[in-house]
Scaffold this motif. Sequence first.
Motif, mmCIF file in Angstrom:
data_model
loop_
_atom_site.group_PDB
_atom_site.id
_atom_site.type_symbol
_atom_site.label_atom_id
_atom_site.label_comp_id
_atom_site.label_asym_id
_atom_site.label_seq_id
_atom_site.Cartn_x
_atom_site.Cartn_y
_atom_site.Cartn_z
ATOM 1 N N TRP A 152 -14.835 74.274 25.797
ATOM 2 C CA TRP A 152 -13.400 73.530 25.197
ATOM 3 C C TRP A 152 -13.878 72.409 24.291
ATOM 4 O O TRP A 152 -14.912 71.666 24.682
ATOM 5 N N SER A 153 -13.443 72.546 23.153
ATOM 6 C CA SER A 153 -13.857 71.440 21.959
ATOM 7 C C SER A 153 -12.582 70.841 21.271
ATOM 8 O O SER A 153 -11.372 71.581 21.541
ATOM 9 N N THR A 172 -20.382 72.257 33.531
ATOM 10 C CA THR A 172 -21.632 72.694 33.463
ATOM 11 C C THR A 172 -22.541 72.015 32.383
ATOM 12 O O THR A 172 -23.702 71.714 32.648
ATOM 13 N N THR A 173 -22.036 71.945 31.351
ATOM 14 C CA THR A 173 -22.671 70.983 30.199
ATOM 15 C C THR A 173 -21.586 70.133 29.558
ATOM 16 O O THR A 173 -20.480 70.709 29.053
ATOM 17 N N PRO A 174 -21.761 68.693 29.770
ATOM 18 C CA PRO A 174 -20.826 67.797 28.830
ATOM 19 C C PRO A 174 -20.801 67.781 27.541
ATOM 20 O O PRO A 174 -21.842 68.461 26.868
ATOM 21 N N TRP A 230 -21.110 70.321 21.220
ATOM 22 C CA TRP A 230 -20.025 69.968 20.583
ATOM 23 C C TRP A 230 -18.664 70.079 21.451
ATOM 24 O O TRP A 230 -17.749 70.172 20.886
ATOM 25 N N GLY A 231 -18.963 70.409 22.600
ATOM 26 C CA GLY A 231 -17.861 70.573 23.483
ATOM 27 C C GLY A 231 -18.013 70.636 24.966
ATOM 28 O O GLY A 231 -19.377 69.810 25.332
ATOM 29 N N ILE A 232 -17.008 70.746 25.999
ATOM 30 C CA ILE A 232 -17.380 70.687 27.240
ATOM 31 C C ILE A 232 -17.511 72.050 27.625
ATOM 32 O O ILE A 232 -16.304 72.810 27.657
ATOM 33 N N ASP A 233 -18.561 72.436 28.440
ATOM 34 C CA ASP A 233 -18.400 73.660 29.238
ATOM 35 C C ASP A 233 -18.042 73.500 30.513
ATOM 36 O O ASP A 233 -18.477 72.864 31.578
#
Length: 325
Positions: free
Chosen positions: A306-307, A207-209, A225-228
């Motif tokens: 996830w980061s 949903t958010t890179p 600073w991560g991937i959603d």
Amino acid sequence: MVRSNEEVAMGRRLLVVVFACVAFAAGAAAGLGIHGCRTPPAPLPATTPLDGGRQEPAGEAATVSRPVLVVSAKPSSVPQGGLLSVIVEGAPEGAPVTVELFGRAVAAFSSGETARVFVPVAVTQAPGVFEVDAHCGECVVVPAFVEVTRREFPSSHIAVTQETAELTRNQARIAADQAKVRSARATTSPRPYGEGSFSLPLEAEVTTPFGHTRYVNGVESGRHWGIDFGAAAGRPVKAANAGKVVLAETLLLSGNTVIVDHGLNVFTTYMHLADISVKPGDVIEKGTTVGHVGSTGFSTGPHLHWSATCGGESFDPSALLELDW
Ligand SMILES: [Zn+2]
């Protein structure tokens, strides 16, 4: 940035020179010769004399060997926000090896004659071709070269309730949480946990890179600073690789949070979990359920943030999926 045709042409010429240099360095490495891109190629033995050309009397030992360090870096072309894997071969056993890149030196993790280190590429790193150098006392070095490419980081907008927005006002608690996170990542295993590759912690829609500039209720609030991953609450979240749990607790903004040390300064973090299934000190296998998708902390709905970090710097965790671990 606007570049004139002349600048582009000059950039291409520079690349040709650099790649000719890489090709030579690779050839030199294959023959265990000594590089250099700055000196004309000449066939050299696997060891070089340290006597500076001094005449030695016949019959005496005439040369002292200098170890040859051969540097390799993957991938050879890496985007801003990516991760480089640097391997240095040939150091004497027990000799400390440092790797130098982007004007910084980092200590490598040695195992026998091989030393490894991961180097994150900042999202603000200027694109270009860079030399990856290494040092170990008197070693002679065959460097590697990497190209950093530009990556577009669009903006993303989210709206949160006033109650959620209020969380960011508790600066004392946020500072205390950040200190806990820094402390959890302060030490790492000098050996990698596990032997296989990394995998996604959850198969779900992104949903958010990574790296997007985030606007919360219309106000710029820094980088993402991560991937959603958007997913239904309760779905299991799995450790991306084997490792040791170094933090497993509720933090103000990231909610229920788990941090895993994979060794060699590489950590992954799982945020906003509904619950936590592991505890600090647990040594876990790849795929272990660390918790379940939730919406705890500063969150607009069930998702996994996830980061990944290396040496305290965030990089795009999707770079882990390509890594030779
Ligand atoms: Zn997020």
